[in-house]
Scaffold this motif. Structure first.
Motif, PDB file in Angstrom:
ATOM      1  N   TYR A  75      29.824 -52.518  -5.586  1.00  0.00           N
ATOM      2  CA  TYR A  75      28.830 -53.448  -5.030  1.00  0.00           C
ATOM      3  C   TYR A  75      29.326 -54.649  -3.923  1.00  0.00           C
ATOM      4  O   TYR A  75      30.306 -55.354  -4.595  1.00  0.00           O
ATOM      5  N   GLN A  76      29.073 -54.425  -2.816  1.00  0.00           N
ATOM      6  CA  GLN A  76      30.013 -55.202  -1.952  1.00  0.00           C
ATOM      7  C   GLN A  76      28.776 -55.848  -0.687  1.00  0.00           C
ATOM      8  O   GLN A  76      28.284 -55.264  -0.075  1.00  0.00           O
TER       9      GLN A  76
ATOM     10  N   LYS B   4      26.596 -53.033   0.438  1.00  0.00           N
ATOM     11  CA  LYS B   4      26.964 -51.735   0.431  1.00  0.00           C
ATOM     12  C   LYS B   4      27.312 -51.437  -0.932  1.00  0.00           C
ATOM     13  O   LYS B   4      27.727 -52.169  -2.034  1.00  0.00           O
TER      14      LYS B   4
ATOM     15  N   GLY C  94      30.295 -47.989  -1.013  1.00  0.00           N
ATOM     16  CA  GLY C  94      30.746 -47.681   0.477  1.00  0.00           C
ATOM     17  C   GLY C  94      29.764 -47.361   1.286  1.00  0.00           C
ATOM     18  O   GLY C  94      29.801 -47.375   2.608  1.00  0.00           O
ATOM     19  N   LYS C  95      28.409 -47.329   0.941  1.00  0.00           N
ATOM     20  CA  LYS C  95      27.184 -46.716   1.701  1.00  0.00           C
ATOM     21  C   LYS C  95      26.315 -48.156   2.144  1.00  0.00           C
ATOM     22  O   LYS C  95      26.074 -48.896   1.003  1.00  0.00           O
ATOM     23  N   LEU C  96      25.878 -48.376   3.046  1.00  0.00           N
ATOM     24  CA  LEU C  96      24.818 -49.361   3.270  1.00  0.00           C
ATOM     25  C   LEU C  96      23.770 -49.163   2.580  1.00  0.00           C
ATOM     26  O   LEU C  96      23.283 -47.967   2.520  1.00  0.00           O
ATOM     27  N   ASP C  97      23.358 -50.163   1.707  1.00  0.00           N
ATOM     28  CA  ASP C  97      21.949 -49.760   0.978  1.00  0.00           C
ATOM     29  C   ASP C  97      21.075 -50.842   1.206  1.00  0.00           C
ATOM     30  O   ASP C  97      19.735 -50.306   1.035  1.00  0.00           O
TER      31      ASP C  97
ATOM     32  N   ARG D  92      17.949 -48.575   1.792  1.00  0.00           N
ATOM     33  CA  ARG D  92      18.206 -47.221   2.143  1.00  0.00           C
ATOM     34  C   ARG D  92      17.245 -46.148   1.765  1.00  0.00           C
ATOM     35  O   ARG D  92      16.738 -46.115   0.655  1.00  0.00           O
TER      36      ARG D  92
ATOM     37  N   ALA E 281      26.684 -55.092   9.990  1.00  0.00           N
ATOM     38  CA  ALA E 281      26.347 -54.464   8.601  1.00  0.00           C
ATOM     39  C   ALA E 281      24.830 -54.182   8.406  1.00  0.00           C
ATOM     40  O   ALA E 281      24.237 -53.231   8.166  1.00  0.00           O
TER      41      ALA E 281
ATOM     42  N   LEU F 102      22.021 -50.937   9.301  1.00  0.00           N
ATOM     43  CA  LEU F 102      20.988 -50.221   8.304  1.00  0.00           C
ATOM     44  C   LEU F 102      19.733 -50.348   8.823  1.00  0.00           C
ATOM     45  O   LEU F 102      18.640 -49.362   8.623  1.00  0.00           O
TER      46      LEU F 102
END
Length: 267
Positions: free
Chosen positions: A79-80, A106, A109-112, A129, A214, A218
């Motif tokens: 979780y970033q 993220k 590694g995926k934008l959430d 997402r 970022a 999204l």
């Protein structure tokens, strides 16, 4: 609302309160130069601290990347959070009421999750997402403009990358001659949010940072648009060379940009 989006919204609103209070007393804001044409204020730092504290209260183990604080490692790197506490600092410093708080999450590694908050207008752009994008709780969509004729594009000048001035101006000219008009408002986060909301038809800029884009990326994707680099690939996260628009208009924009890229910008 997703619980992590809920925390992002709370963090953005808390930071917005700090920013608006300072905006009303600009003469008391401390300003430092951190690079060529690049400023940081005491408000950037206060807003950033507010966001980090709000996130850490609920998710103490998550990692954070923020414009001013840099990378703050957590125990859980899946979780970033990616934060720009005040996107549009130059506008803020000059008393121009156009800036925003940008927060993205993220997951692996995926934008959430994404929030862009304009505290002056009280406009809250959010996206989760696979769940679409909203403005103050109402669904927003990218305008599906078919051609550059009649389109309004947003952009940002490469003020931190003046070595690309000639290439940028050639791209600008190629697009401007075909569009209805161009906008340069001074906040990439809000430019991307406005693409998502259909207020402008597309956006392009050179050399942006992850915290600039970022959340906006999204928002645009969840509103039915595309975000790519200047060649239509996925190198924008690394190069910062970003295009955001509808799938139909993307082809038109890239076609007119291509002859002016050179090696440095074709990423």
């Amino acid at each position: 609302m997703h619980p992590m989006l809920n925390i992002a919204v709370r963090a953005a609103r808390n930071a917005g309160t700090v920013i608006v209070r300072a905006f009303e007393q600009l003469d008391k804001v401390e300003i430092e130069k951190k690079g060529t044409n690049d400023f940081v204020t005491s408000v950037d730092l206060s807003a950033e601290q507010t966001i980090i504290e709000t996130i850490r209260k609920s998710y103490p183990n998550h990692s954070i990347i923020s414009e001013e604080a840099g990378e703050l490692k957590g125990e859980d790197n899946d979780y970033q959070w990616i934060i720009d506490p005040l996107d549009g600092t130059t506008n803020f410093v000059k008393g121009i009421p156009h800036f925003a708080v940008s927060i993205a999450l993220k997951v692996k590694g995926k934008l959430d999750q994404a929030v862009i908050y304009d505290p002056i207008r009280g406009e809250l752009f959010t996206a989760s997402r696979g769940k679409g994008a909203q403005l103050n709780g109402f669904r927003i969509r990218v305008k599906q403009h078919k051609e550059l004729s009649g389109a309004v594009l947003a952009t940002g000048f490469p003020f931190k990358h003046k070595q690309h001035t000639n290439a940028y101006l050639d791209i600008f000219k190629a697009l401007f001659t075909k569009t209805a008009d161009m906008r340069r408002a001074g906040s990439a986060a809000l430019d991307l949010a406005y693409v998502a909301a259909g207020r402008v038809d597309g956006f392009f800029e050179i050399g942006l940072k992850p915290w600039d884009t970022a959340a906006g990326e999204l928002l645009v994707i969840e509103a039915g648009g595309l975000v790519t680099d200047f060649s239509g690939g996925h190198g924008h996260a690394k190069s910062g060379n970003t295009v955001a628009t509808s799938s139909r208009l993307l082809k038109e924009m890239l076609k007119d940009m291509r002859p002016h890229l050179g090696e440095a910008l074709s990423k």
